[in-house]
Scaffold this motif. Sequence first.
Motif, mmCIF file in Angstrom:
data_model
loop_
_atom_site.group_PDB
_atom_site.id
_atom_site.type_symbol
_atom_site.label_atom_id
_atom_site.label_comp_id
_atom_site.label_asym_id
_atom_site.label_seq_id
_atom_site.Cartn_x
_atom_site.Cartn_y
_atom_site.Cartn_z
ATOM 1 N N ASN A 9 0.858 -1.189 0.000
ATOM 2 C CA ASN A 9 0.000 0.000 0.000
ATOM 3 C C ASN A 9 0.894 1.239 0.000
ATOM 4 O O ASN A 9 1.034 1.922 1.000
ATOM 5 N N THR A 10 1.493 1.502 -1.153
ATOM 6 C CA THR A 10 2.477 2.576 -1.231
ATOM 7 C C THR A 10 1.803 3.948 -1.218
ATOM 8 O O THR A 10 0.669 4.106 -1.671
ATOM 9 N N HIS A 11 2.525 4.930 -0.697
ATOM 10 C CA HIS A 11 2.093 6.317 -0.787
ATOM 11 C C HIS A 11 2.189 6.727 -2.263
ATOM 12 O O HIS A 11 3.072 6.241 -2.993
ATOM 13 N N PRO A 12 1.294 7.614 -2.732
ATOM 14 C CA PRO A 12 1.354 8.039 -4.136
ATOM 15 C C PRO A 12 2.731 8.561 -4.568
ATOM 16 O O PRO A 12 3.134 8.385 -5.727
ATOM 17 N N LEU A 13 3.460 9.161 -3.647
ATOM 18 C CA LEU A 13 4.805 9.636 -4.003
ATOM 19 C C LEU A 13 5.756 8.462 -4.237
ATOM 20 O O LEU A 13 6.587 8.497 -5.149
ATOM 21 N N GLN A 14 5.631 7.441 -3.408
ATOM 22 C CA GLN A 14 6.494 6.274 -3.587
ATOM 23 C C GLN A 14 6.198 5.609 -4.918
ATOM 24 O O GLN A 14 7.108 5.218 -5.656
ATOM 25 N N THR A 15 4.911 5.507 -5.238
ATOM 26 C CA THR A 15 4.513 4.939 -6.531
ATOM 27 C C THR A 15 5.081 5.768 -7.674
ATOM 28 O O THR A 15 5.657 5.245 -8.634
ATOM 29 N N ALA A 16 4.946 7.088 -7.559
ATOM 30 C CA ALA A 16 5.398 7.990 -8.626
ATOM 31 C C ALA A 16 6.915 7.943 -8.792
ATOM 32 O O ALA A 16 7.428 8.019 -9.917
ATOM 33 N N ALA A 45 13.530 14.736 -12.654
ATOM 34 C CA ALA A 45 12.751 13.506 -12.434
ATOM 35 C C ALA A 45 11.929 13.624 -11.150
ATOM 36 O O ALA A 45 10.782 13.162 -11.080
ATOM 37 N N ILE A 46 12.508 14.251 -10.136
ATOM 38 C CA ILE A 46 11.771 14.464 -8.880
ATOM 39 C C ILE A 46 10.547 15.338 -9.148
ATOM 40 O O ILE A 46 9.440 15.042 -8.669
ATOM 41 N N LEU A 47 10.735 16.384 -9.915
ATOM 42 C CA LEU A 47 9.618 17.286 -10.227
ATOM 43 C C LEU A 47 8.502 16.526 -10.945
ATOM 44 O O LEU A 47 7.318 16.673 -10.611
ATOM 45 N N ARG A 48 8.880 15.693 -11.894
ATOM 46 C CA ARG A 48 7.862 14.895 -12.605
ATOM 47 C C ARG A 48 7.125 13.982 -11.636
ATOM 48 O O ARG A 48 5.902 13.830 -11.708
ATOM 49 N N ALA A 49 7.865 13.380 -10.727
ATOM 50 C CA ALA A 49 7.249 12.442 -9.781
ATOM 51 C C ALA A 49 6.297 13.157 -8.828
ATOM 52 O O ALA A 49 5.204 12.646 -8.530
ATOM 53 N N VAL A 50 6.692 14.317 -8.342
ATOM 54 C CA VAL A 50 5.819 15.047 -7.409
ATOM 55 C C VAL A 50 4.558 15.504 -8.142
ATOM 56 O O VAL A 50 3.446 15.424 -7.598
ATOM 57 N N LYS A 51 4.713 15.939 -9.389
ATOM 58 C CA LYS A 51 3.526 16.327 -10.180
ATOM 59 C C LYS A 51 2.609 15.130 -10.370
ATOM 60 O O LYS A 51 1.388 15.232 -10.261
ATOM 61 N N ARG A 52 3.196 13.993 -10.663
ATOM 62 C CA ARG A 52 2.402 12.776 -10.869
ATOM 63 C C ARG A 52 1.654 12.395 -9.588
ATOM 64 O O ARG A 52 0.463 12.056 -9.613
ATOM 65 N N ALA A 53 2.352 12.474 -8.458
ATOM 66 C CA ALA A 53 1.709 12.133 -7.180
ATOM 67 C C ALA A 53 0.616 13.139 -6.860
ATOM 68 O O ALA A 53 -0.462 12.762 -6.355
ATOM 69 N N ALA A 54 0.877 14.414 -7.114
ATOM 70 C CA ALA A 54 -0.128 15.455 -6.825
ATOM 71 C C ALA A 54 -1.395 15.197 -7.638
ATOM 72 O O ALA A 54 -2.517 15.320 -7.110
ATOM 73 N N ALA A 55 -1.217 14.798 -8.892
ATOM 74 C CA ALA A 55 -2.380 14.508 -9.730
ATOM 75 C C ALA A 55 -3.138 13.295 -9.177
ATOM 76 O O ALA A 55 -4.373 13.279 -9.133
ATOM 77 N N ALA A 56 -2.388 12.291 -8.720
ATOM 78 C CA ALA A 56 -3.022 11.082 -8.182
ATOM 79 C C ALA A 56 -3.771 11.373 -6.880
ATOM 80 O O ALA A 56 -4.781 10.734 -6.576
ATOM 81 N N MET A 57 -3.267 12.361 -6.114
ATOM 82 C CA MET A 57 -3.887 12.682 -4.824
ATOM 83 C C MET A 57 -5.044 13.665 -4.999
ATOM 84 O O MET A 57 -5.740 13.989 -4.033
ATOM 85 N N GLY A 58 -5.216 14.153 -6.229
ATOM 86 C CA GLY A 58 -6.373 15.011 -6.531
ATOM 87 C C GLY A 58 -6.264 16.364 -5.945
ATOM 88 O O GLY A 58 -7.229 17.047 -5.680
ATOM 89 N N VAL A 113 8.811 5.409 -8.334
ATOM 90 C CA VAL A 113 9.132 4.187 -9.071
ATOM 91 C C VAL A 113 8.766 4.369 -10.538
ATOM 92 O O VAL A 113 9.555 4.072 -11.441
ATOM 93 N N GLU A 114 7.573 4.902 -10.785
ATOM 94 C CA GLU A 114 7.113 5.051 -12.173
ATOM 95 C C GLU A 114 8.003 6.010 -12.961
ATOM 96 O O GLU A 114 8.221 5.823 -14.153
ATOM 97 N N GLU A 115 8.521 7.028 -12.298
ATOM 98 C CA GLU A 115 9.400 7.987 -12.982
ATOM 99 C C GLU A 115 10.871 7.573 -12.892
ATOM 100 O O GLU A 115 11.729 8.278 -13.407
#
Length: 155
Positions: free
Chosen positions: A84-91, A142-155, A93-95
């Motif tokens: 049950n990863t935090h959205p940032l942890q998921t992001a 890459a960090i910036l992309r990941a944080v943006k991705r997590a922010a989008a996932a967290m709504g 990995v994805e990025e």
Amino acid sequence: MTERFTLNVNGKQHTVEADPDMPLLYALRNDIGLNNPHFGCGLAQCGACTVHLDGQPIRACITPMSAVGSGKVVTLAGLGTADNTHPLQTAYVEEQVPQCGYCINGWIMTAAAFLETKKKPTEADIKQALEGLKCRCGTHMAILRAVKRAAAAMG
Ligand code: FES
Ligand code: FES
């Protein structure tokens, strides 16, 4: 002279015998065995040691044991689990963010606290929130992309 401290870390109580001036980081790593917060500069300059204290990101390298009290400490290990990863942890990995990975604790813990307070942040918001963190491998984009991705996932 040492004192006995009871720390609430990732939802569990831990008793640590320590000098009141000892940094929280040492208790987390050496006494409790949580190695995600890293020792980088030891001077509050890099962020590698960041943990949450009652939801606020703090630099554990300069936070004395005496300042923790009954506050709830959360480390990267308490942010999410493998299942049950935090959205940032998921992001991250994805990025495919990390290179050496040494700094990553600080970026994730700082961003996690920020995203709890700011929904739909702009790129400028994210950059401002992450100011003062250091990555010697240069993974900033890459960090910036990941944080943006997590922010989008967290709504
Ligand atoms: S090790 Fe704490 S800020 Fe660098
Ligand atoms: S990934 Fe190596 S210091 Fe940031």
